[in-house]
Design an enzyme around this catalytic site. Structure first.
Site, PDB file in Angstrom:
ATOM      1  N   ASP A  68      -7.532 -43.980 -33.490  1.00  0.00           N
ATOM      2  CA  ASP A  68      -7.204 -44.097 -32.071  1.00  0.00           C
ATOM      3  C   ASP A  68      -8.572 -44.129 -31.401  1.00  0.00           C
ATOM      4  OD1 ASP A  68      -6.802 -43.606 -29.347  1.00  0.00           O
ATOM      5  OD2 ASP A  68      -4.825 -42.804 -29.772  1.00  0.00           O
ATOM      6  N   HIS A  69      -8.979 -45.317 -30.933  1.00  0.00           N
ATOM      7  CA  HIS A  69     -10.390 -45.437 -30.538  1.00  0.00           C
ATOM      8  C   HIS A  69     -10.724 -44.554 -29.339  1.00  0.00           C
ATOM      9  CE1 HIS A  69      -8.716 -48.564 -27.905  1.00  0.00           C
ATOM     10  NE2 HIS A  69      -9.724 -48.283 -27.115  1.00  0.00           N
ATOM     11  N   HIS A 102      -2.784 -43.143 -27.039  1.00  0.00           N
ATOM     12  CA  HIS A 102      -4.014 -42.763 -26.336  1.00  0.00           C
ATOM     13  C   HIS A 102      -3.803 -41.610 -25.351  1.00  0.00           C
ATOM     14  CE1 HIS A 102      -5.455 -46.352 -28.139  1.00  0.00           C
ATOM     15  NE2 HIS A 102      -4.923 -47.186 -27.269  1.00  0.00           N
TER      16      HIS A 102
END
Ligand code: NAP
Length: 484
Positions: free
Chosen positions: A177-178, A240
């Site tokens: 999950d950047h 996110h």
């Protein structure tokens, strides 16, 4: 400032989907930047793998084009680009067939870290995992990296977890999950757990409410087909925004260690109460003066998919009882702005009287633009004229604080890829976390589908539908401004 970067071991990183959009835009430019900053050991190699036919030279040309497109001109240097490209190889491979696998097996070296980035559609994960084992390319020390979306509901996420678990241990799986790779997000943990100032106040007794906003100005663009099947809830909230909420709400882990951190995040997800429909606002952007409507973008007049969502959430535990978490995200909003705001309660008694007005401490954690944190504090307005209070920001913009060499606040992807090589899973989602997030999300989405709910229309360039503002107004609160 002397940087103390933990070195990485020599590695072979195979990027399945090495010719795709994500590889070109994020993974390869990120690796180049790490190379330039001297953090890639001399023996490191990157191997692109996809069906298209290239030899090493052809693939290097492709990657050169991608670097020119996605790296700032002043950061590109011909000699360095050439040296980086020398580390690149390519194997034409079919995930679902036999072509290319023995070539890949021959290319891999012994005694280096082996990492496999699955930058392909999730439907190919099973085939890749199976063939990596069949051809003895992956072993017990290898790592695999998988991308979002990790499933589209609990059942598909479970299935994906099971597929990967047939061939890999959980300690080998890195679910990206950047958002967790962003400097500010990690700094949130440093600020919370590295200072004595905040943690005693970090609870329902002192925090009035928390806001999480991820606003985008773009519409769904060319991704309409994909987006219309997911919507803001699946595309942004389940992953996110949920991760941000976990880091804000979690208890202090005993150590900064992958399982200790992820255990605490999981407890937060499990403590999330189901959301009542009156606490959810869904929206779809309308046509603007020079932009198409959501329905036009996805070419479906009947679409019920939301491009905006705002919700009031409760974390049902001792720490957060009674403190709402308001989250919102949407496309075609006024500005590109992602932030978390921790809004503290008023001082219990004002010694300055009514006329001093209402002042609150707000800790703002900005993810973009301009990553950093600001703490709003109340002081006396300087100068004569009596005791007048004003709010001033104590600002910490990381790019300034870290000095001129850090003008590129390191991109999330390159940080995460290097964590994979280091074998550090702290900033990656564990399988049970992802499943718990879907278990919370699924009933909400099913409720909309059962009632065939139509999202509220909103004007592009605004903060979303009117009803979103009402979510807070009715409790005498207001969203923080989304500013240009
Ligand atoms: P993409 O542009 O469509 O690229 C897909 C890649 O997979 C290409 O390199 C393609 O190359 C390769 N491929 C397709 N079928 C294959 C097969 N049978 N065997 C071997 N290789 C095959 O997709 P993408 O946008 O890069 O996305 C990759 C993954 O990242 C997806 O899971 C996506 O959801 C996720 N993701 C992407 C983004 C983004 O910004 N793009 C953001 C978040 C997550 P060939 O056609 O040459 O085989």
């Amino acid at each position: 400032m002397v940087s103390r970067v933990i070195p990485v071991e020599p590695f072979d990183l195979v990027i399945f989907g090495g010719t795709g959009d994500l590889a070109r835009r994020k993974i390869l430019p990120g690796l180049y930047r790490r190379f330039v900053s001297g953090q890639m050991p001399p023996e490191a190699r990157v191997i692109g793998a996809a069906r298209s036919e290239f030899d090493d030279a052809g693939y290097r040309n492709e990657v050169r084009d991608a670097l020119v497109e996605f790296i700032a001109k002043d950061k590109l240097d011909d000699d360095r680009v050439a040296a980086f490209l020398d580390r690149l190889h390519y194997v034409a491979i079919d995930a679902t067939g036999e072509a290319g696998w023995s070539e890949l097996a021959d290319l891999m070296r012994e005694n280096v870290v082996r990492a496999f980035y699955f930058s392909v559609a999730p439907s190919l994960f099973g085939a890749l995992a199976e063939r990596l084992h069949m051809h003895r390319i992956a072993d017990a020390d290898s790592r695999i990296v998988v991308e979002k979306p990790f499933g589209r509901d609990l059942a598909s996420a479970r299935q994906l977890n099971q597929t990967l678990a047939e061939h890999f241990e959980e300690t080998q799986i890195y679910r990206i999950d950047h958002y967790l790779g962003k400097e500010t997000v990690q700094n949130l943990m440093a600020v919370r757990f590295g200072n004595v100032l905040f943690e005693p106040l970090w609870n329902a007794q002192y925090v009035d409410h928390i806001q999480i906003t991820v606003a985008e100005t773009v519409g769904v663009g060319g991704r309409g087909g994909y987006y219309d099947k997911s919507g803001a809830m699946r595309d942004m909230v389940q992953n996110h925004l949920m991760q941000l909420l976990c880091l804000i709400a979690m208890e202090p882990p005993s150590r900064f260690d992958p399982d200790a951190v992820r255990d605490e995040k999981l407890k937060v997800i499990r403590a999330l109460e189901p959301v009542e429909s009156r606490d959810i606002v869904r929206g779809q952007y309308q046509r603007g003066s020079n932009s198409a409507s959501y329905l036009e973008d996805v070419e479906d007049e009947q679409s019920r998919t939301e491009s905006f969502i705002a919700m009031k959430l409760h974390v049902s535990n001792w720490r957060w009882a009674g403190t709402p978490f308001y989250v919102r995200t949407g496309k075609r909003l006024r500005a590109r702005q992602s932030e978390i705001a921790v809004v503290f309660k008023d001082a219990p008694h004002s010694i300055f009287g009514e006329e001093a007005g209402r002042h609150r401490n707000i800790l703002t954690i900005r993810l973009q633009p301009n990553e950093g944190m600001t703490l709003g504090v109340t002081i006396k307005e300087p100068g004569p004229g009596g005791m007048r209070l004003i709010d001033v920001p104590l600002d910490m913009t990381f790019a300034d604080a870290l000095g001129p060499d850090n003008d590129d606040v390191t991109d999330a992807y390159e940080r995460l890829v290097m964590d994979v090589i280091r074998g550090n899973q702290t900033l990656f989602m564990r399988g049970d976390e992802v499943e718990a997030a879907w278990a919370w999300t699924d009933p909400i989405i099913e409720g909309w589908q059962m009632r065939d709910m139509r999202p509220k229309p909103y004007e592009p360039g605004t903060a979303g539908p009117e009803e979103s503002a009402m979510l807070l107004h009715r409790e005498n609160r207001r969203w923080r401004a989304i500013r240009d």
